[in-house]
Design an enzyme around this catalytic site. Structure first.
Site, mmCIF file in Angstrom:
data_model
loop_
_atom_site.group_PDB
_atom_site.id
_atom_site.type_symbol
_atom_site.label_atom_id
_atom_site.label_comp_id
_atom_site.label_asym_id
_atom_site.label_seq_id
_atom_site.Cartn_x
_atom_site.Cartn_y
_atom_site.Cartn_z
ATOM 1 N N HIS A 1 -4.679 22.805 -1.594
ATOM 2 C CA HIS A 1 -4.029 22.060 -2.681
ATOM 3 C C HIS A 1 -4.934 21.991 -3.907
ATOM 4 C CE1 HIS A 1 -1.354 18.910 -4.376
ATOM 5 N NE2 HIS A 1 -2.486 18.469 -4.917
ATOM 6 N N GLU A 2 -6.162 21.546 -3.690
ATOM 7 C CA GLU A 2 -7.088 21.400 -4.813
ATOM 8 C C GLU A 2 -7.488 22.759 -5.388
ATOM 9 O OE1 GLU A 2 -7.492 18.658 -6.170
ATOM 10 O OE2 GLU A 2 -6.741 17.338 -4.591
ATOM 11 N N HIS B 1 -5.049 23.770 -8.088
ATOM 12 C CA HIS B 1 -5.398 23.176 -9.385
ATOM 13 C C HIS B 1 -6.593 23.899 -10.006
ATOM 14 C CE1 HIS B 1 -2.590 19.973 -8.793
ATOM 15 N NE2 HIS B 1 -3.270 19.356 -7.844
#
Length: 349
Positions: A20-21, A24
């Site tokens: 997820h990170e 980003h």
């Protein structure tokens, strides 16, 4: 055994959060935004690697993570060329959306792996129960259920999911029979024996493996899609008044569920344990993607709403107001997580 189960849960959470990170992070770099710190975990730092532009940290508590970008806070050089807030709305949208998107990509990849190893439950009717709605309306063994009330059906599990969420509602069921689509109207009936509404069909009872690469990708996507629909349907189901304290589960409850399931899988060998863990990754990665897209402050979805508002109107939300709203949202989320964790512990005791 306890250590093995705990490590298994940490690996699952860690991988999902890392992906997820990383979404980003990757889009931030691609859009020219400086990432100040990329971290896995929460709380005190265990160690930090100082890169050229970014610090990479591992923190004590193996839940959560962050991709801290320059310019997320107004005091953080938001007017600089490499700041997040200085980028165009479409760039900020991609950066924020990339986190959930990468969770869905991970779920799709895991879905393909599971399909290759286990197969999929095709929505085929192997038998109909006498006197039940499916038989009465004309559905026959061998039919493939392809649509219920406008929702495309790709897996047999989706039929049970739809009947659970839309318990007792009238249905228009479309089946494929020898390359011809036929639509029937029926209403599920309540079964005292099973404690739920049924239409009276039996599935194939076995999973079918893909015959080629295209089928692998197609049914891998269907696996991700099923978990996506289950997550969205569950949220709507709770909002519609079916919420109870036992209908939600936090990290402690999830770790307990993973531990119990892994323990049951161990006697069946390493392969089954790994497939079990993969199934959990598929489930939770999809759920993390869906939950982060909810339009709530401090979540990716809340930030996306503000970015889209600016994109459409051409007027940016006041940064101080945005930061304040996100802070309040974060506090509320932490309080909710605390209540859920207390409930999880109480349930375990």
């Amino acid at each position: 055994m306890f250590l093995v189960k705990t490590i298994s849960a940490i690996i699952i959470f860690g991988l999902i959060i890392l992906i997820h990170e990383f979404g980003h992070f990757l889009l931030a770099k691609a859009c020219g935004v400086k990432v100040i710190e990329f971290s896995l975990g929460m709380g005190p730092r265990l160690f930090t690697f100082h890169g050229k532009d970014t610090d990479y940290s591992l923190k004590l508590f193996p839940l959560g993570g962050s991709c801290q970008m320059k310019g997320e806070d107004e005091e953080d050089g938001s007017e600089d060329e490499d700041s997040f807030q200085n980028k165009k709305p479409w760039q900020r949208f991609l950066i924020v959306f990339a986190g959930p998107a990468f969770n869905f990509i991970l779920a799709f990849i895991i879905g393909c792996i599971l399909v290759l190893n286990v197969g999929s439950d095709r929505p085929l009717v192997s038998d109909t129960a006498e006197g039940m709605p499916a038989e009465i309306c004309g559905i026959l063994p061998g039919d493939e259920i392809v649509n219920i009330n406008g929702r495309k059906i790709c897996l047999y599990r989706e039929i049970g999911l739809y009947n659970y969420i839309h318990a007792g509602e009238a249905q228009r069921v479309t089946v494929k029979r020898i390359n011809e689509d036929r639509t029937y109207s029926l209403t599920p009936v309540y079964s005292e024996e099973y404690g739920r509404y049924l239409i009276g069909i039996t599935g194939p009872g076995e999973y079918t493996k893909p015959s080629n690469l295209f089928e692998t990708f197609r049914f891998g996507y269907y696996e991700m899609r099923y978990n996506f629909l289950a997550a969205v349907d569950s949220i709507i189901y709770l909002i519609n008044g079916h919420f109870t304290k036992d209908s939600v589960m936090g990290p402690v409850g999830i770790i307990g569920t993973i531990s119990d399931t892994v323990e049951e899988a161990v006697p069946n060998g390493l392969r089954i344990v790994l497939l079990t863990l993969a199934d959990f990754i598929l489930l939770f990665s999809t759920n993390v993607g869906v939950m982060n897209l909810l339009p709530f402050p401090a979540l990716d979805g809340g930030r996306i709403v503000m970015i889209v508002f600016e994109w459409i109107t051409g007027k940016a939300v006041n940064r101080k107001v945005e930061n304040y709203v996100n802070f309040i949202g974060f506090v509320l989320l932490m309080l909710l997580m605390l209540l859920i964790t207390v409930n999880d512990i109480g349930r375990m005791i």
